[in-house]
Design an enzyme around this catalytic site. Structure first.
Site, PDB file in Angstrom:
ATOM      1  N   SER A 101       0.658  -1.248  -0.124  1.00 56.15           N
ATOM      2  CA  SER A 101      -0.111  -0.024   0.117  1.00 56.15           C
ATOM      3  C   SER A 101       0.942   1.258   0.024  1.00 56.15           C
ATOM      4  O   SER A 101       1.478   1.496  -0.851  1.00 56.15           O
ATOM      5  CB  SER A 101      -0.999   0.105   1.203  1.00 56.15           C
ATOM      6  OG  SER A 101      -2.014   0.908   0.986  1.00 56.15           O
ATOM      7  N   ASP A 223     -10.070  -5.217  -4.224  1.00 54.85           N
ATOM      8  CA  ASP A 223      -9.624  -4.077  -3.230  1.00 54.85           C
ATOM      9  C   ASP A 223     -10.349  -2.734  -3.440  1.00 54.85           C
ATOM     10  O   ASP A 223     -10.335  -2.187  -4.575  1.00 54.85           O
ATOM     11  CB  ASP A 223      -8.003  -3.874  -3.773  1.00 54.85           C
ATOM     12  CG  ASP A 223      -7.286  -3.073  -2.913  1.00 54.85           C
ATOM     13  OD1 ASP A 223      -7.992  -2.190  -2.151  1.00 54.85           O
ATOM     14  OD2 ASP A 223      -6.247  -2.998  -2.842  1.00 54.85           O
ATOM     15  N   HIS A 252      -7.755  -5.781   0.112  1.00 53.29           N
ATOM     16  CA  HIS A 252      -6.663  -4.792   0.098  1.00 53.29           C
ATOM     17  C   HIS A 252      -5.481  -5.863   0.863  1.00 53.29           C
ATOM     18  O   HIS A 252      -4.398  -5.392   0.863  1.00 53.29           O
ATOM     19  CB  HIS A 252      -6.886  -3.517   0.917  1.00 53.29           C
ATOM     20  CG  HIS A 252      -5.819  -2.519   0.740  1.00 53.29           C
ATOM     21  ND1 HIS A 252      -5.105  -2.084  -0.236  1.00 53.29           N
ATOM     22  CD2 HIS A 252      -5.014  -2.069   1.792  1.00 53.29           C
ATOM     23  CE1 HIS A 252      -4.227  -1.196   0.058  1.00 53.29           C
ATOM     24  NE2 HIS A 252      -3.974  -1.194   1.308  1.00 53.29           N
TER      25      HIS A 252
END
Length: 272
Positions: A101, A223, A252
């Site tokens: 991320s 996601d 995610h």
């Protein structure tokens, strides 16, 4: 292994990190969720990956158990320089990086600034390119501590909605979000309006097109925090040596929802 690791002085910042295994060095950079730490992000992959690589997982300054110096201004620049200084302090030569991320964006910035340090990169649900902020990412960065809010975030992060009903997981993440100093630092990092923080993490298309390091992009198809089509799909078309793997039925949290197949992808890519 507990969530407490070791400390090293990185340019005056007491930096908390986990280290395990032997072999080629592999740096794991966590994401930016509330209460996040290297251990919260990587605890499931550590026991297996450490059989193959020498793992280093630091808490980025402002997160986890790394020192939070007074009056520090959190910024992408600060985080990137902290990671570069960690690599140099630990004397990691030719290091490969897994970035989750926000950590993926930091890995791309490290590659852009110091390609001499990096061998390969694996990006997972990664930021690093401009995209319109999702309501879900806005909720993550705008989190205020409560059990209920943490439950909502876990249901946003994972495709498997039963994870939000896992009281132990919710409690663990909530409690880590209210440790002394954690929320104060977190709320200072991503004040509204939050689109600017997405943009700050992004590299330009020109910068991305010049990164020649081999990159594996991994993304969960479902996601909702960082959408596949707006990020990894685009990155895969701009970065010259990028390949993309999409996991179906996955949100995610690829490393948590698809731990073993994710590790399989990492090992396969790194041994090429």
């Amino acid at each position: 292994m507990m969530d407490k690791g070791k400390y090293v002085d990185v340019q005056g910042i007491q930096t908390h990190y986990h280290e395990e295994g032997k072999g080629e060095p592999l740096l794991l950079i966590h994401g930016s969720g509330p209460g996040v730490s290297a251990w919260a992000n990587w605890r499931l992959v550590f026991p297996i990956l450490s059989r193959h690589y020498h793992l280093y997982a630091p808490d980025v300054v402002g997160f986890g158990y790394t020192e939070r110096p007074e009056n520090i201004q959190y910024s992408v620049d600060l985080w990137v320089e902290h990671m570069i200084a960690f690599i140099e302090t630990m004397n990691l030569r030719n290091v490969s990086i897994i970035g989750n991320s926000m950590g993926g964006a930091l890995a791309l910035h490290v590659a852009n600034r110091r390609p001499d340090l990096v061998k390969k990169i694996i990006l997972m649900g990664s930021a690093g390119i401009e995209f319109p902020i999702t309501a879900e990412l806005d909720a993550v960065w705008g989190y205020t501590p409560s059990i209920e809010n943490m439950k909502k975030l876990i249901s946003i992060f994972s495709n498997d909605q039963s994870m939000a009903e896992n009281d132990n997981l919710v409690k663990m993440r909530y409690e880590s979000s209210i440790e002394p100093g954690f929320q104060e630092a977190f709320s200072a990092m991503f004040p509204a309006p939050r689109q600017r923080h997405v943009n700050a993490l992004a590299l330009t298309e020109n910068q991305l097109s010049k990164i020649e390091i081999p990159i594996l992009l991994i993304h969960g198809r479902e996601d909702r925090v960082i959408p596949l089509e707006k990020t990894s799909w685009k990155l895969s078309q701009i970065i010259p040596n990028a390949e993309l793997h999409v996991f179906p039925n996955c949100g995610h949290w690829v490393q948590i929802e698809k731990t073993e197949p994710f590790i399989g992808q990492v090992i396969e890519f790194l041994k090429k």
